[in-house]
Design a protein around this motif. Structure first.
Motif, mmCIF file in Angstrom:
data_model
loop_
_atom_site.group_PDB
_atom_site.id
_atom_site.type_symbol
_atom_site.label_atom_id
_atom_site.label_comp_id
_atom_site.label_asym_id
_atom_site.label_seq_id
_atom_site.Cartn_x
_atom_site.Cartn_y
_atom_site.Cartn_z
ATOM 1 N N LEU A 255 56.836 12.954 26.840
ATOM 2 C CA LEU A 255 55.832 13.726 27.595
ATOM 3 C C LEU A 255 56.165 13.750 29.082
ATOM 4 N N TYR A 256 56.589 12.610 29.603
ATOM 5 C CA TYR A 256 56.874 12.519 31.034
ATOM 6 C C TYR A 256 58.087 13.373 31.407
ATOM 7 N N ARG A 257 59.117 13.345 30.567
ATOM 8 C CA ARG A 257 60.303 14.157 30.854
ATOM 9 C C ARG A 257 59.967 15.641 30.900
ATOM 10 N N LYS A 258 58.995 16.051 30.075
ATOM 11 C CA LYS A 258 58.607 17.459 30.033
ATOM 12 C C LYS A 258 57.583 17.818 31.122
ATOM 13 N N ASN A 259 57.000 16.825 31.747
ATOM 14 C CA ASN A 259 55.880 17.099 32.670
ATOM 15 C C ASN A 259 56.005 16.317 33.969
ATOM 16 N N HIS A 260 57.200 16.271 34.549
ATOM 17 C CA HIS A 260 57.325 15.635 35.856
ATOM 18 C C HIS A 260 58.114 16.556 36.783
ATOM 19 N N PRO A 261 57.911 16.434 38.089
ATOM 20 C CA PRO A 261 57.002 15.499 38.765
ATOM 21 C C PRO A 261 55.548 15.761 38.373
ATOM 22 N N LEU A 262 54.768 14.722 38.385
ATOM 23 C CA LEU A 262 53.411 14.760 37.849
ATOM 24 C C LEU A 262 52.451 15.408 38.843
ATOM 25 N N THR A 263 51.748 16.449 38.388
ATOM 26 C CA THR A 263 50.729 17.090 39.219
ATOM 27 C C THR A 263 49.360 16.484 38.898
ATOM 28 N N ILE A 264 48.381 16.818 39.716
ATOM 29 C CA ILE A 264 47.012 16.370 39.429
ATOM 30 C C ILE A 264 46.591 16.888 38.061
ATOM 31 N N ASP A 265 46.875 18.168 37.791
ATOM 32 C CA ASP A 265 46.497 18.753 36.505
ATOM 33 C C ASP A 265 47.232 18.049 35.368
ATOM 34 N N GLY A 266 48.517 17.760 35.583
ATOM 35 C CA GLY A 266 49.292 17.081 34.562
ATOM 36 C C GLY A 266 48.815 15.667 34.304
ATOM 37 N N SER A 267 48.208 15.043 35.315
ATOM 38 C CA SER A 267 47.718 13.674 35.126
ATOM 39 C C SER A 267 46.595 13.613 34.103
ATOM 40 N N PHE A 268 45.854 14.716 33.955
ATOM 41 C CA PHE A 268 44.764 14.736 32.968
ATOM 42 C C PHE A 268 45.321 14.687 31.539
ATOM 43 N N LEU A 269 46.502 15.296 31.350
ATOM 44 C CA LEU A 269 47.163 15.211 30.042
ATOM 45 C C LEU A 269 47.435 13.746 29.699
ATOM 46 N N PHE A 270 47.942 12.985 30.666
ATOM 47 C CA PHE A 270 48.281 11.582 30.404
ATOM 48 C C PHE A 270 47.029 10.720 30.247
ATOM 49 N N GLN A 271 45.970 11.080 30.952
ATOM 50 C CA GLN A 271 44.712 10.342 30.763
ATOM 51 C C GLN A 271 44.240 10.482 29.313
ATOM 52 N N MET A 272 44.305 11.720 28.793
ATOM 53 C CA MET A 272 43.928 11.945 27.394
ATOM 54 C C MET A 272 44.869 11.189 26.461
ATOM 55 N N TRP A 273 46.174 11.246 26.755
ATOM 56 C CA TRP A 273 47.172 10.631 25.880
ATOM 57 C C TRP A 273 46.978 9.121 25.789
ATOM 58 N N PHE A 274 46.662 8.466 26.904
ATOM 59 C CA PHE A 274 46.493 7.014 26.853
ATOM 60 C C PHE A 274 45.202 6.609 26.141
ATOM 61 N N VAL A 275 44.212 7.494 26.124
ATOM 62 C CA VAL A 275 43.036 7.240 25.276
ATOM 63 C C VAL A 275 43.460 7.253 23.812
ATOM 64 N N LEU A 276 44.321 8.230 23.462
ATOM 65 C CA LEU A 276 44.804 8.318 22.081
ATOM 66 C C LEU A 276 45.637 7.093 21.708
ATOM 67 N N ILE A 277 46.482 6.635 22.632
ATOM 68 C CA ILE A 277 47.288 5.433 22.353
ATOM 69 C C ILE A 277 46.383 4.224 22.148
ATOM 70 N N GLU A 278 45.455 4.029 23.076
ATOM 71 C CA GLU A 278 44.566 2.859 23.015
ATOM 72 C C GLU A 278 43.816 2.809 21.690
ATOM 73 N N ARG A 279 43.210 3.930 21.319
ATOM 74 C CA ARG A 279 42.384 3.957 20.112
ATOM 75 C C ARG A 279 43.247 3.940 18.850
ATOM 76 N N GLY A 280 44.418 4.598 18.936
ATOM 77 C CA GLY A 280 45.311 4.619 17.784
ATOM 78 C C GLY A 280 45.856 3.233 17.461
ATOM 79 N N ILE A 281 46.301 2.504 18.485
ATOM 80 C CA ILE A 281 46.815 1.144 18.264
ATOM 81 C C ILE A 281 45.705 0.246 17.715
#
Length: 508
Positions: free
Chosen positions: A422-448
């Protein structure tokens, strides 16, 4: 024949009496070879033999200044000036030695005279600095150094303790030192830092305010207080102090270093580079900390090539810093505009109340040019309070490898692999792009937490990207995302269906 020969020899004997010029030339050779003790000896002899040569007296004075014998240097320069009032270099060094001695009126007078005599001279920039410095308001910027060597040795011992992390021991030493020397402000400043690093922030601030009340304008106290307010995010107090500090034009090398390092630490890199570069231009050979901040301030103010050269100098004297350069993990010329290089943004994530946000911050820690600064802070990275997942992410950010012997660890490593995609496809990280990672880490946390295996990292990254974009725009298609991530559309659909169960809105 013998008698005649003897008389002939006597006629050709020439008495050799060395002159001041002879010793002066020997001194110049010694200086070029960096044999300073010999140069000092030759110049002293040259001045004795040629007391009316202004250039010899000036060169002798310069060497005396190098060993901080400013009073004698002033006498020599005054003599040289009386012999040749218009010799520009003598005039400049009179300005410099008066600045070192704190005779600001005379320093200003001679600096202005130098500019009048040679506006484009070799020392014009330094002369303007002396003028700026001497025309400041009445700043008592200098630490009180009228203390015996024994006290200074104790102070140095405490400073070394702090460098080694023995703050409690340093506090005891410094408190005893202050009790016996209540006007030794340097000890107060170091004591304040020691208290700050063990988390006693109020005590640190109280000590610094005491210094500023009784030794108004103390530069070290102003800088230390600015650092404390920076770490505490006291924006109003920090802004006031920084506005104060940018007006100060220090001349002494020690104070330029302190000011430059402080500006670098609080993120004012252009100001930091100005002062630290001024030291480097004057031939200052500092400690590892000097080159660390010089390289950082150069890098973050747009002087990348210079920053890399300074870092090479740092590695020569401290090889253990290898791998901690601000551009570690980045390609040369990469932009610093992304949110991964916004120190305040990352710190905000690391201090967030939500675990998923802290996880995002820990991931960015491995990408940011500010990694070393953030890790060095006593509170921003708090391993003792971290969950297992956060500790895993910290290890990943620091480049540590660990064996994934358990199912949860293997799932986590695949989740991190997907994050890297995800990072390779979405860097340098914009404010808008940071929301994608916020969602993704919720998915990681709950998935694990729920035992999800996170198989096929590339497909998971594509699915997460689609889920995020499709929630914000109607024109996003699975086909476009599948092509971007080089997978099939049915694969995206499969993993979207698997991930969607971990969104909070799907909780029972």
């Amino acid at each position: 024949m013998k008698k005649k020969h003897k008389q002939h020899a006597n006629e050709n004997i020439v008495s050799f009496i060395p002159t001041g010029e002879y010793y002066y030339q020997k001194a110049l050779v010694a200086l070029n070879r960096e044999h300073f003790e010999k140069a000092h000896k030759y110049l002293r002899r040259a001045a004795e033999l040629s007391p009316d040569d202004p250039l010899i007296l000036m060169q002798y004075a310069i060497v005396e200044m190098e060993v901080e014998k400013y009073d004698h240097a002033l006498e020599l320069l005054q003599s040289a000036h009386s012999l040749d009032p218009n010799e520009t270099e003598v005039v400049f060094f009179l300005a410099e030695v008066n600045a070192h001695l704190g005779f600001l009126s005379d320093a200003r007078k001679f600096a202005k005279k130098y500019i009048e005599l040679d506006m484009t001279g070799a020392y014009a920039e330094e002369a303007m600095e002396i003028i700026d410095f001497s025309e400041q308001e009445d700043w008592p910027l200098f630490e009180d150094d009228n203390f015996g060597s024994e006290i200074l040795i104790i102070q140095e011992k405490a400073r070394r303790m702090m460098e080694q992390g023995n703050f409690e021991q340093a506090i005891e030493v410094l408190e005893n030192l202050i009790e016996e020397n209540p006007d030794f402000w340097a000890a107060y400043n170091n004591l304040a830092l020691a208290y700050f690093y063990i988390g006693e922030v109020d005590q640190a601030k109280a000590l610094l305010h005491k210094v500023l009340e009784e030794n108004t304008g103390n530069l070290h106290a102003l800088c230390n207080l600015a650092v404390v307010h920076y770490y505490e995010k006291n924006e109003q107090e920090l802004s006031y102090l920084l506005n104060l500090l940018v007006k100060i034009q220090p001349y002494m090398l020690e104070h330029r270093y302190k000011l430059g390092a402080t500006f670098a630490l609080v993120g004012k890199y252009e100001e930091a580079y100005k002062w630290l570069r001024s030291l480097q231009k004057r031939g200052y050979e500092g400690d590892p900390g000097f080159y660390f901040w010089l390289s950082h301030s150069a890098y973050f103010s747009g002087h990348e090539n210079e920053a890399r050269n300074y870092w090479k100098q740092l590695i020569q004297i401290d090889p253990e810093k290898e791998g901690l350069e601000p551009w570690a993990g980045q390609k040369e010329g990469d932009s610093l505009d992304g949110m991964e290089h916004n120190r305040d943004f990352i710190v905000e994530k690391l201090e967030n109340a939500y675990r998923s946000e802290r996880m995002f911050g820990l991931f960015l820690l491995g990408k940011t040019a500010h990694k070393q600064e953030i890790i060095a802070h006593p509170e921003w990275v708090n391993v003792e309070t971290y969950s297992t997942m956060e500790k895993w992410l910290l290890a990943h950010a620091l480049g540590h490898e660990f064996e994934a012997s358990k199912l949860a660890e293997r799932s986590f490593l695949r989740a991190v692999e997907a994050t890297e995609v995800l990072y390779r496809k979405n860097h340098p990280l914009t404010i808008d792009g940071s929301f994608l990672f916020q969602m993704w880490f919720v998915l990681i946390e709950r998935g694990i937490d729920k035992g999800y295996a996170f198989k096929n990292p590339k497909a998971l990254a594509a699915a997460a990207d689609y889920m995020f974009q499709s929630s914000r725009s109607q024109g996003v298609t699975k086909k476009a995302l599948a092509e971007r991530y080089e997978i099939t559309t049915p694969t995206i659909t499969k993993y979207v269906n698997e991930l969607i169960q971990f969104l909070p809105l799907f909780d029972a």
